[in-house]
Design a protein around this motif. Structure first.
Motif, PDB file in Angstrom:
ATOM      1  N   ASP A  14     -11.078  42.528  -4.032  1.00 35.30           N
ATOM      2  CA  ASP A  14     -10.948  40.832  -3.426  1.00 35.30           C
ATOM      3  C   ASP A  14     -12.033  40.099  -4.304  1.00 35.30           C
ATOM      4  N   PHE A  15     -11.983  39.093  -3.941  1.00 35.79           N
ATOM      5  CA  PHE A  15     -13.119  38.121  -4.469  1.00 35.79           C
ATOM      6  C   PHE A  15     -12.935  36.598  -3.935  1.00 35.79           C
ATOM      7  N   LYS A  16     -14.016  35.817  -4.107  1.00 40.30           N
ATOM      8  CA  LYS A  16     -14.045  34.452  -3.423  1.00 40.30           C
ATOM      9  C   LYS A  16     -14.346  33.586  -4.772  1.00 40.30           C
ATOM     10  N   VAL A  17     -13.743  32.391  -4.915  1.00 42.17           N
ATOM     11  CA  VAL A  17     -13.763  31.499  -5.909  1.00 42.17           C
ATOM     12  C   VAL A  17     -14.017  30.099  -5.152  1.00 42.17           C
ATOM     13  N   GLU A  18     -14.862  29.153  -5.751  1.00 42.33           N
ATOM     14  CA  GLU A  18     -14.694  27.746  -5.375  1.00 42.33           C
ATOM     15  C   GLU A  18     -14.204  26.826  -6.547  1.00 42.33           C
ATOM     16  N   PHE A  19     -13.891  25.729  -6.405  1.00 38.34           N
ATOM     17  CA  PHE A  19     -13.347  24.648  -7.358  1.00 38.34           C
ATOM     18  C   PHE A  19     -14.053  23.499  -7.348  1.00 38.34           C
ATOM     19  N   GLY A  20     -13.964  22.743  -8.250  1.00 36.62           N
ATOM     20  CA  GLY A  20     -14.645  21.239  -8.201  1.00 36.62           C
ATOM     21  C   GLY A  20     -13.559  20.396  -8.828  1.00 36.62           C
ATOM     22  N   ARG A  21     -14.098  19.122  -8.524  1.00 35.76           N
ATOM     23  CA  ARG A  21     -13.009  18.015  -9.346  1.00 35.76           C
ATOM     24  C   ARG A  21     -14.041  17.610 -10.515  1.00 35.76           C
ATOM     25  N   TRP A  70     -14.615  14.914 -13.370  1.00 35.69           N
ATOM     26  CA  TRP A  70     -13.981  13.593 -13.701  1.00 35.69           C
ATOM     27  C   TRP A  70     -14.173  13.172 -15.230  1.00 35.69           C
ATOM     28  N   GLU A  71     -13.443  12.764 -15.964  1.00 29.73           N
ATOM     29  CA  GLU A  71     -13.593  12.263 -17.217  1.00 29.73           C
ATOM     30  C   GLU A  71     -12.863  10.645 -17.407  1.00 29.73           C
ATOM     31  N   ASN A  72     -13.849   9.842 -17.189  1.00 28.96           N
ATOM     32  CA  ASN A  72     -13.096   8.443 -17.151  1.00 28.96           C
ATOM     33  C   ASN A  72     -12.294   8.407 -15.771  1.00 28.96           C
ATOM     34  N   ASP A  73     -10.948   7.938 -15.890  1.00 29.79           N
ATOM     35  CA  ASP A  73     -10.228   8.025 -14.605  1.00 29.79           C
ATOM     36  C   ASP A  73      -9.398   9.218 -14.266  1.00 29.79           C
ATOM     37  N   TYR A  74      -9.767  10.199 -15.259  1.00 28.79           N
ATOM     38  CA  TYR A  74      -8.810  11.372 -15.202  1.00 28.79           C
ATOM     39  C   TYR A  74      -9.752  12.535 -14.574  1.00 28.79           C
ATOM     40  N   MET A  75      -8.999  13.235 -13.591  1.00 29.37           N
ATOM     41  CA  MET A  75      -9.380  14.348 -12.999  1.00 29.37           C
ATOM     42  C   MET A  75      -8.827  15.339 -13.059  1.00 29.37           C
ATOM     43  N   ARG A  76      -9.642  16.536 -13.351  1.00 33.22           N
ATOM     44  CA  ARG A  76      -9.330  17.931 -13.554  1.00 33.22           C
ATOM     45  C   ARG A  76     -10.125  18.965 -12.539  1.00 33.22           C
ATOM     46  N   ILE A  77      -9.075  19.937 -12.018  1.00 37.61           N
ATOM     47  CA  ILE A  77      -9.767  20.808 -11.074  1.00 37.61           C
ATOM     48  C   ILE A  77     -10.310  22.052 -11.940  1.00 37.61           C
ATOM     49  N   VAL A  78     -11.553  22.281 -11.740  1.00 34.07           N
ATOM     50  CA  VAL A  78     -12.072  23.358 -12.598  1.00 34.07           C
ATOM     51  C   VAL A  78     -12.980  24.371 -11.608  1.00 34.07           C
ATOM     52  N   GLU A 118     -17.320  17.481  -8.577  1.00 32.53           N
ATOM     53  CA  GLU A 118     -17.281  17.217  -7.004  1.00 32.53           C
ATOM     54  C   GLU A 118     -16.782  18.396  -6.337  1.00 32.53           C
ATOM     55  N   ILE A 119     -17.612  19.088  -5.653  1.00 35.26           N
ATOM     56  CA  ILE A 119     -17.261  20.401  -5.252  1.00 35.26           C
ATOM     57  C   ILE A 119     -16.091  20.294  -3.907  1.00 35.26           C
ATOM     58  N   ILE A 120     -15.189  20.978  -4.069  1.00 33.55           N
ATOM     59  CA  ILE A 120     -14.298  20.975  -3.122  1.00 33.55           C
ATOM     60  C   ILE A 120     -14.676  21.953  -1.943  1.00 33.55           C
ATOM     61  N   PRO A 121     -14.729  21.656  -0.607  1.00 35.81           N
ATOM     62  CA  PRO A 121     -15.567  22.601   0.444  1.00 35.81           C
ATOM     63  C   PRO A 121     -14.414  23.770   1.144  1.00 35.81           C
ATOM     64  N   ILE A 122     -13.874  24.307   0.044  1.00 28.52           N
ATOM     65  CA  ILE A 122     -12.676  25.599   0.496  1.00 28.52           C
ATOM     66  C   ILE A 122     -13.186  26.656  -0.392  1.00 28.52           C
ATOM     67  N   GLN A 123     -13.360  27.750   0.131  1.00 30.97           N
ATOM     68  CA  GLN A 123     -13.496  29.027  -0.551  1.00 30.97           C
ATOM     69  C   GLN A 123     -12.269  29.670  -0.863  1.00 30.97           C
ATOM     70  N   VAL A 124     -11.795  29.918  -1.801  1.00 33.09           N
ATOM     71  CA  VAL A 124     -10.437  30.619  -2.319  1.00 33.09           C
ATOM     72  C   VAL A 124     -10.669  32.166  -2.250  1.00 33.09           C
ATOM     73  N   VAL A 125     -10.048  32.833  -1.610  1.00 37.13           N
ATOM     74  CA  VAL A 125     -10.013  34.336  -1.440  1.00 37.13           C
ATOM     75  C   VAL A 125      -9.040  34.771  -1.951  1.00 37.13           C
ATOM     76  N   VAL A 126      -9.119  35.745  -3.108  1.00 40.18           N
ATOM     77  CA  VAL A 126      -7.579  36.600  -3.416  1.00 40.18           C
ATOM     78  C   VAL A 126      -7.965  38.209  -3.038  1.00 40.18           C
ATOM     79  N   ARG A 127      -7.041  38.710  -2.595  1.00 44.90           N
ATOM     80  CA  ARG A 127      -7.193  40.025  -2.101  1.00 44.90           C
ATOM     81  C   ARG A 127      -6.230  41.021  -2.689  1.00 44.90           C
TER      82      ARG A 127
END
Ligand code: UDP
Length: 197
Positions: free
Chosen positions: A118-125, A127-135, A28-37
């Motif tokens: 610099d670079f930009k990355v995106e993250f998603g949720r 889900w593995e059963n009821d457990y959620m991880r940010i990847v 489940e993509i999170i609609p935020i671009q994370v930029v590190v500079r």
């Protein structure tokens, strides 16, 4: 992605199928671009009127909202949590992971004579059963990183698009060659995509 998985940064990658295709987990993509500079360039230079190439005293993390219709406003943690795009703990995890990616990629590119500006990355949720991880759920390429030669400051990224046709392929191939992932016979040796079930 494989190397990042090895140092414990979770990603959506399951495995590479060939030079053009990857098997990835659906997130489940999170609609935020994370930029590190690490160095001033692009919109940071324009926004504050600081010369491109100025080294930053520490890495800066910024967030941009991926709005409808292609807008990309810069947003704060307050916007992200108030509008429910990500929970505060998700955002902490995204920031920590982005900084670990920065440390790892910074070293990787330095080893092949390139500065990770610099670079930009995106993250998603994930889900593995009821457990959620940010990847991490994105590509990492000269399309979303700024890479400058450490000696000459020559650009090996999409900023070259402004400098005439043809040159961007050369630059991307040079990054692949330095990383040791370009086939011996050059890009023409790449196998085409293969249909997968
Ligand atoms: N970037 C990206 N996708 C975007 C916008 C930016 O991958 O839609 C990357 C860009 O390649 C650079 C970093 O994010 O490595 C910071 O970009 P910046 O905010 O300076 O914007 P730009 O000057 O590229 O428009």
């Amino acid at each position: 992605m494989t190397r990042l998985n090895e140092i414990g940064v979770p990603t959506h990658l399951v495995r590479r199928l060939n030079m053009r295709e990857q098997l990835v987990r659906e997130v489940e993509i999170i609609p935020i671009q994370v930029v590190v500079r690490n160095v001033v360039a692009g919109s940071l230079a324009t926004r504050f009127g600081i010369a491109e190439g100025t080294a930053l005293p520490r890495s800066i993390v910024e967030f941009y909202y991926k709005g409808e219709g292609g807008q990309r406003p810069m947003v704060s943690e307050e916007h992200i949590t108030a509008f429910g795009w990500a929970a505060p703990e998700d955002l902490d995890e995204m920031m920590n992971l982005a900084l670990r990616v920065n440390d790892f990629l910074g070293g990787l590119f330095l080893g092949i004579g390139l500065k990770l500006v610099d670079f930009k990355v995106e993250f998603g949720r994930l889900w593995e059963n009821d457990y959620m991880r940010i990847v991490l759920a994105d590509e990492i390429s000269p399309d979303n990183c700024r890479l400058w030669d450490i000696k000459t400051n020559e650009r090996f990224d999409r900023d070259r698009l402004n400098r005439g046709p043809g040159r961007i392929e050369e630059a991307y191939q040079e990054v692949a060659r330095r990383l040791g992932i370009l086939p011996e016979g050059g890009p023409r040796d790449l196998k085409g995509p293969k249909a997968m079930q």
